[in-house]
Every structure is written in structure tokens, then in C-alpha cells.
Motif scaffolding. Structure first.
Motif, PDB file in Angstrom:
ATOM      1  N   ALA A 163     -40.319  36.651  22.946  1.00  0.00           N
ATOM      2  CA  ALA A 163     -39.006  37.253  23.494  1.00  0.00           C
ATOM      3  C   ALA A 163     -37.681  36.388  23.398  1.00  0.00           C
ATOM      4  N   MET A 164     -37.736  35.199  23.569  1.00  0.00           N
ATOM      5  CA  MET A 164     -36.646  34.308  23.519  1.00  0.00           C
ATOM      6  C   MET A 164     -36.186  34.424  21.977  1.00  0.00           C
ATOM      7  N   LEU A 165     -37.316  34.288  21.046  1.00  0.00           N
ATOM      8  CA  LEU A 165     -36.963  34.193  19.482  1.00  0.00           C
ATOM      9  C   LEU A 165     -36.151  35.558  19.218  1.00  0.00           C
ATOM     10  N   HIS A 166     -37.151  36.706  19.590  1.00  0.00           N
ATOM     11  CA  HIS A 166     -36.639  38.057  19.312  1.00  0.00           C
ATOM     12  C   HIS A 166     -35.039  38.129  19.883  1.00  0.00           C
ATOM     13  N   THR A 167     -34.764  37.498  20.722  1.00  0.00           N
ATOM     14  CA  THR A 167     -33.270  37.751  21.190  1.00  0.00           C
ATOM     15  C   THR A 167     -32.374  36.846  20.411  1.00  0.00           C
ATOM     16  N   THR A 168     -32.836  35.379  19.955  1.00  0.00           N
ATOM     17  CA  THR A 168     -31.891  34.792  19.251  1.00  0.00           C
ATOM     18  C   THR A 168     -31.651  35.364  17.979  1.00  0.00           C
ATOM     19  N   GLU A 169     -32.801  35.931  17.182  1.00  0.00           N
ATOM     20  CA  GLU A 169     -32.597  36.494  15.983  1.00  0.00           C
ATOM     21  C   GLU A 169     -31.555  37.891  16.162  1.00  0.00           C
ATOM     22  N   TRP A 170     -31.727  38.417  17.042  1.00  0.00           N
ATOM     23  CA  TRP A 170     -30.714  39.564  17.261  1.00  0.00           C
ATOM     24  C   TRP A 170     -29.362  39.156  17.397  1.00  0.00           C
ATOM     25  N   ILE A 171     -28.887  37.844  18.216  1.00  0.00           N
ATOM     26  CA  ILE A 171     -27.829  37.462  18.424  1.00  0.00           C
ATOM     27  C   ILE A 171     -27.103  36.954  17.096  1.00  0.00           C
ATOM     28  N   SER A 172     -27.860  36.351  16.245  1.00  0.00           N
ATOM     29  CA  SER A 172     -27.680  35.771  15.171  1.00  0.00           C
ATOM     30  C   SER A 172     -27.326  36.792  14.061  1.00  0.00           C
ATOM     31  N   SER A 173     -27.449  37.917  14.012  1.00  0.00           N
ATOM     32  CA  SER A 173     -27.381  38.983  12.962  1.00  0.00           C
ATOM     33  C   SER A 173     -25.998  39.410  12.993  1.00  0.00           C
ATOM     34  N   THR A 174     -25.158  38.592  12.959  1.00  0.00           N
ATOM     35  CA  THR A 174     -23.557  38.986  12.846  1.00  0.00           C
ATOM     36  C   THR A 174     -22.884  37.995  11.988  1.00  0.00           C
ATOM     37  N   LYS A 175     -21.511  38.485  11.355  1.00  0.00           N
ATOM     38  CA  LYS A 175     -20.920  37.950  10.633  1.00  0.00           C
ATOM     39  C   LYS A 175     -19.835  37.101  11.462  1.00  0.00           C
ATOM     40  N   ASP A 176     -19.584  37.408  12.767  1.00  0.00           N
ATOM     41  CA  ASP A 176     -18.904  36.870  13.561  1.00  0.00           C
ATOM     42  C   ASP A 176     -19.496  35.626  14.193  1.00  0.00           C
ATOM     43  N   VAL A 177     -19.586  34.525  13.301  1.00  0.00           N
ATOM     44  CA  VAL A 177     -20.180  33.209  13.722  1.00  0.00           C
ATOM     45  C   VAL A 177     -19.580  32.643  15.035  1.00  0.00           C
ATOM     46  N   ASP A 178     -18.000  32.919  15.181  1.00  0.00           N
ATOM     47  CA  ASP A 178     -17.396  32.324  16.207  1.00  0.00           C
ATOM     48  C   ASP A 178     -17.885  32.847  17.608  1.00  0.00           C
ATOM     49  N   SER A 179     -18.428  34.121  17.645  1.00  0.00           N
ATOM     50  CA  SER A 179     -18.850  34.623  18.912  1.00  0.00           C
ATOM     51  C   SER A 179     -20.084  33.942  19.447  1.00  0.00           C
ATOM     52  N   ILE A 180     -20.882  33.440  18.394  1.00  0.00           N
ATOM     53  CA  ILE A 180     -22.185  32.833  18.754  1.00  0.00           C
ATOM     54  C   ILE A 180     -21.799  31.394  18.981  1.00  0.00           C
ATOM     55  N   ALA A 181     -20.549  30.974  18.288  1.00  0.00           N
ATOM     56  CA  ALA A 181     -20.476  29.556  18.784  1.00  0.00           C
ATOM     57  C   ALA A 181     -19.928  29.533  20.252  1.00  0.00           C
ATOM     58  N   ARG A 182     -19.119  30.699  20.585  1.00  0.00           N
ATOM     59  CA  ARG A 182     -18.477  30.584  22.196  1.00  0.00           C
ATOM     60  C   ARG A 182     -19.731  30.654  23.160  1.00  0.00           C
TER      61      ARG A 182
END
Length: 382
Positions: free
Chosen positions: A55-74
Motif C-alpha cells: 500500500a505504501m508503494l502504491h501510494t508513492t507511485e500515485w504521488i510521483s505521477s505528476t510533472k509538478d515535482v515541486d509539489s512532491i518536494a514540498r
């Protein structure tokens, strides 16, 4: 019934809108990923991981699927205070540094293990100072776009304690400390700004009271360390400094950032294919020479003199390219090449030792790395 349905829809809408916030992550993890992975576990799809890790990996894959890398950095930055609190609660001695253009974090088991600067606090030469101290200069991962010195720091501390305990068991007196480098993040600071930060830290460490240096990094940090060794070998100003790396440590190094060599089938991992390629675009742009280490000719790869330790997951998306990279190092004849592969494990599983289904593999990797560094130091003294 209608009220319950309306409340559920509101929660889903809020969770989606704030999906790259701590609230969104928690909501997705508990309400979507965990039930989904629990069902898969019940129907027989396990692969060496429990439902919570999946579930943790499923969530991190979902989070990472964006071109807005700054939002992930925050989002990653928001978790940093928790890492610091956890370290201090476990007894780690920390010293944050911002000195002469170098930023980072010392992590030690005892504050007395942190080397002093020669030019300000000590007298004498490197030949006379702190032969008992081993420094691991470390570059954290995060696709060069996110993360910081507290990322993976709890595992760093476990490694320090494991190494120090192993030294005592073997009748030695060596002590390990880690200097984790805080480097500027892409896309505001595209690569090779991170390599420059690594070089600056190496020069800064050369003014400290210790003799034995190991260099290492995970994911993007591992990518940087490979380029650092290549650059070091070609730069007399750096290669003639008194303290030189004797060994290097690569945890799931990001040698194929655009995932040109994907396995035919791949399991859940820390990042999605789309997310990894977005990080690559943000960090490198069109600079494919620096990007694709997996395609570098053998003669352009440098090895540390006493050994190279590579750890990666057998189920991570990079495992095909990492296998190719290991074969290149073997063909080159890199001394004391040790490869530790976690069966069915994801990218940088080394840092997931607190999860029960991953712990045996992560603990084994930590123990193997501690033994590797200790053996390399022992070889230096012969």
C-alpha cells in the motif's frame, strides 16, 4: 445512508485535491491503497511483501505521477522535522553545518566522533589525527528534485551503530560517522549543481581531522557519487588532496533515469515510470550524457581502490539496468565488488527496515554494508 455517501464523496474530493499533502497521502494510503492491496493479498498476490508495504508503494507511485515535482518536494520537506525528532529520540548526535558554501548534517553515535576542522580547531597533519574515525560522505536520493539530509537518516544511524558494534566485536576501535550533504534541488538547480555541491563538500572534508573516507549515495545520490569518482580521477586538484575515497557505496543508484531498460513485468515500486521520467526531465533536461550512466563506456567508469558495494531490489524498475551496470564493473575488474540484491524488494528497500516483511532483507543489507566498510578499512591498514 445518503449523508454517509455525501461525506465519503467530500473526503474523496478533498483527498484528491490535496493528494500531494500529508492529509492526501494518509487518506489515499488508508482508504484506497491499503484496502486494495489487502484484497490482493487475500487472493494470493504477495511477492514477499505485506499489504502495508504494498500500500505504501502504491501510494508513492500515485504521488510521483505528476510533472509538478515541486509539489512532491514540498511534501517531502514537510516530513523532515519528524526525521529529526526520531533521530534525537533514538540518541543520535546531530550537527547541522552551513560553512563556506557547504551545507549538511553530521550523524554520529557520540558527539566526540565528529571530526574537528584542522585549520581552526586542531594542530598537526592528517597523518597524526583521528585514525579511528571513518567518515561516510553521503548524497541522498530524490531524483535531484526532493529530499534532504534527514531523508533516510534513521537508517544511517542504524548503520553507524551496526558498524561500531561490529568493530568492538572484532576488537577494533574504529568509529563511523556520516556527513549527509544538503545539495540544491532541481528544477531550480539542474544537474550538475548537485555534483558541484558534492565536490565542495569533499574539499571541505579534507580540512578535517580524520583519515578514512568512504563515499556513497542512494538513487540520485548514487548517480552523483559515480560521476564524482569519474570527475575525481580526471581532476589533479582534487585527486592530490590528502584524504581520498577508499570505497564507495551505491544504494539503488539511479543509473538509468529515463528507464530505457525496463523489465518486461514490474511490480509496485517507490516511483512510477511516469514520475521517474518527470524527475529526469526536471533534473537533466536534454543533457543525456550526464543522465545515462548505464550507457557510459567501461573506460569512463572509475572504481574506488578498496571496494564498491552495490545494493538494490530484485523487483525495482532499475534492476535490469543495474544488472548491466554490475556486469560492466566486473568487466572493468573493479576490486572487491560486492553486490547485495533483495529478492522481490523495491527501490532503496535498504531504508525500509522498520517494515516487518522488508526488515530481514534490509537488516541483512545494513549488516553486509557495515562488514564491507570494516573490511575496506582493515585492508587500508595492511
Amino acid at each position: 445512508m445518503w449523508l454517509f455517501a455525501a461525506a465519503a464523496l467530500v473526503l474523496i474530493a478533498v483527498g484528491w485535491h490535496r493528494r500531494r499533502s500529508l492529509f492526501g497521502v494518509g487518506f489515499h494510503m488508508m482508504c484506497i491503497s491499503l484496502p486494495l492491496q489487502a484484497i490482493k493479498q487475500l487472493t494470493g498476490e504477495k511477492g514477499g511483501r505485506d499489504a502495508f508495504v504494498s500500500a505504501m508503494l502504491h501510494t508513492t507511485e500515485w504521488i510521483s505521477s505528476t510533472k509538478d515535482v515541486d509539489s512532491i518536494a514540498r511534501l517531502m520537506a514537510a516530513t523532515a522535522p519528524m526525521g529529526k525528532v526520531k533521530l534525537e529520540k533514538d540518541g543520535a548526535k546531530l550537527q547541522q553545518i552551513s560553512d563556506k558554501g557547504v551545507a549538511g548534517l553530521w550523524i554520529a553515535e557520540d558527539v566526540g566522533d565528529i571530526p574537528l576542522t584542522i585549520d581552526e580547531n586542531c594542530t598537526g597533519s592528517h597523518d597524526e589525527l583521528r585514525k579511528d574515525i571513518v567518515v561516510l560522505m553521503y548524497m541522498h536520493g530524490g531524483g535531484y528534485c526532493m529530499g534532504g539530509v534527514f531523508q533516510g537518516s534513521f537508517t544511517h544511524y542504524q548503520m553507524i551503530k551496526t558498524f561500531n558494534a561490529l568493530e568492538r566485536q572484532r576488537g577494533g576501535s574504529k568509529r563511523l560517522v556520516i556527513f549527509s550533504i544538503q545539495y540544491p534541488l532541481a528544477p531550480a538547480h539542474p544537474y550538475p549543481a548537485q555534483l558541484e555541491a558534492c565536490i565542495n563538500a569533499f574539499q571541505w572534508l579534507n580540512k578535517h581531522s580524520f583519515q578514512s573516507l568512504v563515499v556513497g549515495g542512494d538513487s540520485a545520490g548514487g548517480h552523483c557519487i559515480i560521476w564524482f569518482l569519474n570527475h575525481l580521477a580526471k581532476t589533479p586538484l582534487l585527486s592530490k588532496l590528502p584524504i581520498q575515497p577508499i570505497a564507495n557505496v551505491l544504494i539503488s543508484p539511479w543509473i538509468d533515469p529515463y528507464l530505457k531498460y525496463l523489465p518486461e513485468t514490474h511490480k509496485l515500486d517507490m516511483f512510477s515510470v511516469e514520475g521517474t521520467r518527470n524527475f529526469s526531465d526536471a533534473a537533466f533536461g536534454s543533457n543525456t550524457y550526464y543522465r545515462d550512466i548505464v550507457n557510459l563506456p567501461i573506460e569512463e567508469l572509475e572504481c574506488a581502490p578498496k571496494g564498491t558495494f552495490i545494493c538494490y531490489g530484485g523487483a525495482e524498475k532499475l534492476h535490469v539496468s543495474l544488472s548491466m551496470f554490475v556486469d560492466k564493473l566486473k568487466s572493468k575488474g573493479c576490486p572487491n565488488l560486492q553486490v547485495h540484491i533483495g529478492p522481490n524488494m523495491p527501490h532503496t528497500y535498504y531504508f525500509l527496515h522498520e517494515f516487518p516483511s522488508v526488515k530481514p532483507y534490509a537488516d541483512s543489507a545494513i549488516q553486509a554494508l557495515a562488514s564491507f566498510i570494516d573490511d575496506c578499512i582493515g585492508n587500508t591498514e595492511e
